[in-house]
Design a protein around this motif. Structure first.
Motif, PDB file in Angstrom:
ATOM      1  N   TRP A 292      37.909  43.657  41.497  1.00 27.61           N
ATOM      2  CA  TRP A 292      39.178  43.305  42.145  1.00 27.61           C
ATOM      3  C   TRP A 292      39.215  43.769  43.599  1.00 27.61           C
ATOM      4  O   TRP A 292      39.815  43.119  44.438  1.00 27.61           O
ATOM      5  CB  TRP A 292      40.356  43.914  41.383  1.00 27.61           C
ATOM      6  CG  TRP A 292      40.763  43.162  40.150  1.00 27.61           C
ATOM      7  CD1 TRP A 292      39.989  42.870  39.064  1.00 27.61           C
ATOM      8  CD2 TRP A 292      42.049  42.613  39.875  1.00 27.61           C
ATOM      9  NE1 TRP A 292      40.719  42.187  38.129  1.00 27.61           N
ATOM     10  CE2 TRP A 292      42.001  42.022  38.603  1.00 27.61           C
ATOM     11  CE3 TRP A 292      43.250  42.592  40.581  1.00 27.61           C
ATOM     12  CZ2 TRP A 292      43.105  41.390  38.035  1.00 27.61           C
ATOM     13  CZ3 TRP A 292      44.342  41.974  39.996  1.00 27.61           C
ATOM     14  CH2 TRP A 292      44.264  41.371  38.748  1.00 27.61           C
TER      15      TRP A 292
ATOM     16  N   ASP B 172      46.032  34.650  49.489  1.00 27.34           N
ATOM     17  CA  ASP B 172      44.812  35.187  50.099  1.00 27.34           C
ATOM     18  C   ASP B 172      43.836  35.682  49.038  1.00 27.34           C
ATOM     19  O   ASP B 172      42.634  35.427  49.121  1.00 27.34           O
ATOM     20  CB  ASP B 172      45.142  36.332  51.066  1.00 27.34           C
ATOM     21  CG  ASP B 172      45.878  35.865  52.309  1.00 27.34           C
ATOM     22  OD1 ASP B 172      45.986  34.640  52.542  1.00 27.34           O
ATOM     23  OD2 ASP B 172      46.374  36.751  53.050  1.00 27.34           O
ATOM     24  N   ALA B 173      44.350  36.380  48.024  1.00 26.51           N
ATOM     25  CA  ALA B 173      43.487  36.929  46.981  1.00 26.51           C
ATOM     26  C   ALA B 173      42.814  35.816  46.184  1.00 26.51           C
ATOM     27  O   ALA B 173      41.597  35.854  45.954  1.00 26.51           O
ATOM     28  CB  ALA B 173      44.291  37.834  46.047  1.00 26.51           C
TER      29      ALA B 173
ATOM     30  N   THR C  83      40.166  34.056  48.247  1.00 23.84           N
ATOM     31  CA  THR C  83      38.966  34.896  48.356  1.00 23.84           C
ATOM     32  C   THR C  83      38.207  34.927  47.039  1.00 23.84           C
ATOM     33  O   THR C  83      36.972  34.861  47.013  1.00 23.84           O
ATOM     34  CB  THR C  83      39.347  36.322  48.804  1.00 23.84           C
ATOM     35  OG1 THR C  83      40.050  36.240  50.047  1.00 23.84           O
ATOM     36  CG2 THR C  83      38.124  37.212  48.961  1.00 23.84           C
TER      37      THR C  83
ATOM     38  N   ALA D 222      49.929  37.550  49.752  1.00 18.74           N
ATOM     39  CA  ALA D 222      48.874  38.361  49.125  1.00 18.74           C
ATOM     40  C   ALA D 222      48.217  37.595  47.987  1.00 18.74           C
ATOM     41  O   ALA D 222      46.989  37.614  47.839  1.00 18.74           O
ATOM     42  CB  ALA D 222      49.464  39.674  48.618  1.00 18.74           C
TER      43      ALA D 222
ATOM     44  N   TRP E 195      38.079  41.055  46.136  1.00 19.15           N
ATOM     45  CA  TRP E 195      38.797  39.803  46.401  1.00 19.15           C
ATOM     46  C   TRP E 195      40.308  39.968  46.568  1.00 19.15           C
ATOM     47  O   TRP E 195      40.959  39.104  47.136  1.00 19.15           O
ATOM     48  CB  TRP E 195      38.484  38.748  45.338  1.00 19.15           C
ATOM     49  CG  TRP E 195      38.802  39.133  43.918  1.00 19.15           C
ATOM     50  CD1 TRP E 195      37.969  39.760  43.037  1.00 19.15           C
ATOM     51  CD2 TRP E 195      40.032  38.910  43.217  1.00 19.15           C
ATOM     52  NE1 TRP E 195      38.610  39.944  41.836  1.00 19.15           N
ATOM     53  CE2 TRP E 195      39.868  39.423  41.904  1.00 19.15           C
ATOM     54  CE3 TRP E 195      41.248  38.325  43.556  1.00 19.15           C
ATOM     55  CZ2 TRP E 195      40.877  39.363  40.946  1.00 19.15           C
ATOM     56  CZ3 TRP E 195      42.257  38.266  42.599  1.00 19.15           C
ATOM     57  CH2 TRP E 195      42.051  38.774  41.315  1.00 19.15           C
ATOM     58  N   PHE E 196      40.875  41.067  46.112  1.00 17.87           N
ATOM     59  CA  PHE E 196      42.311  41.296  46.289  1.00 17.87           C
ATOM     60  C   PHE E 196      42.443  42.433  47.297  1.00 17.87           C
ATOM     61  O   PHE E 196      42.304  43.606  46.949  1.00 17.87           O
ATOM     62  CB  PHE E 196      42.968  41.663  44.960  1.00 17.87           C
ATOM     63  CG  PHE E 196      44.425  41.285  44.861  1.00 17.87           C
ATOM     64  CD1 PHE E 196      45.340  41.712  45.815  1.00 17.87           C
ATOM     65  CD2 PHE E 196      44.884  40.504  43.816  1.00 17.87           C
ATOM     66  CE1 PHE E 196      46.668  41.372  45.731  1.00 17.87           C
ATOM     67  CE2 PHE E 196      46.229  40.159  43.718  1.00 17.87           C
ATOM     68  CZ  PHE E 196      47.119  40.582  44.668  1.00 17.87           C
ATOM     69  N   SER E 197      42.697  42.091  48.549  1.00 15.79           N
ATOM     70  CA  SER E 197      42.612  43.074  49.641  1.00 15.79           C
ATOM     71  C   SER E 197      43.584  44.239  49.490  1.00 15.79           C
ATOM     72  O   SER E 197      43.340  45.316  50.032  1.00 15.79           O
ATOM     73  CB  SER E 197      42.809  42.399  50.994  1.00 15.79           C
ATOM     74  OG  SER E 197      44.124  41.898  51.108  1.00 15.79           O
TER      75      SER E 197
END
Length: 154
Positions: free
Chosen positions: A44, A143-144, A147, A140, A47-49
Motif C-alpha cells: 500500500w 490518485d491512489a 497509481t 487521494a 501506491w497510496f501516497s
C-alpha cells in the motif's frame, strides 16, 4: 494517544452518519486489484501516497498515514475478487467513534470499477470536518487508484 472505537460490523457501511463514496474505472482486472488490497498489505505504501506504513496483524492490519494518524484494523470482509472491508478498532484521530472502509470491485470494460466507501461516526465536529474534507478524500482516492493501476500494469 490511540483510543478504541465502537465495534461495528459491515452493515455500518450502509447506515453510517457520514458516508464518503468514490468510484473509478481502471484497466487492471479485479483479481489483481483484490490481491493488491487484501494480500500485498505492505505494498500500500507504494501506491497510496498517504500511507507510510501498512503491515498485517493477527486478523487485521496496522496502518500509519502521513501526518501521524494511526489505525489498528480488523478485516471484516475479504471476498475475492469482489470485496474487501475493514473496521478501524483503534486510532489517534480526535472525535472518531466508528470507522469502516469498504472496497467493492466490479468487472467493467475489460478492467475494474473500484468503489471505496469511507463510513464514519463521531462527534459533530468530526463529522463536519469529514464532510468538508470530502474533496481531499476524493483526490487521494483517485490518485491512489490511478497509481495502483499503473503499478499493476508493470
Amino acid at each position: 494517544m490511540a483510543r478504541r472505537l465502537r465495534p461495528v460490523d459491515i452493515d455500518f457501511v450502509r447506515s453510517a452518519p457520514v458516508r464518503l463514496v468514490f468510484a473509478r474505472e481502471i484497466a487492471a482486472p479485479p483479481e489483481s486489484v483484490f490481491r493488491a488490497l487484501a494480500e500485498d498489505v505492505s505494498g500500500w505504501t507504494e501506491w497510496f501516497s498517504a500511507v507510510t506504513l501498512a503491515r498485517p496483524t493477527d486478523g487485521g492490519r496496522e496502518v500509519r498515514l502521513r501526518g501521524g494518524t494511526r489505525f489498528a484494523e480488523t478485516i471484516l470482509v475479504a471476498k475475492a475478487p469482489e470485496a474487501y472491508a475493514y473496521r478501524i478498532d483503534e486510532t489517534n484521530t480526535p472525535g472518531a467513534r466508528a470507522l469502516v472502509e469498504e472496497w467493492q470491485l466490479t468487472p467493467a470494460g475489460g478492467g475494474t470499477r473500484v468503489q471505496w466507501t469511507f463510513a464514519a461516526d463521531g462527534t459533530p465536529v468530526f463529522r463536519a470536518v469529514l464532510k468538508l474534507a470530502r474533496p481531499g478524500f476524493g483526490r487521494a482516492f483517485r490518485d491512489a487508484v490511478t497509481t495502483l493501476d499503473r503499478r499493476l500494469a508493470r
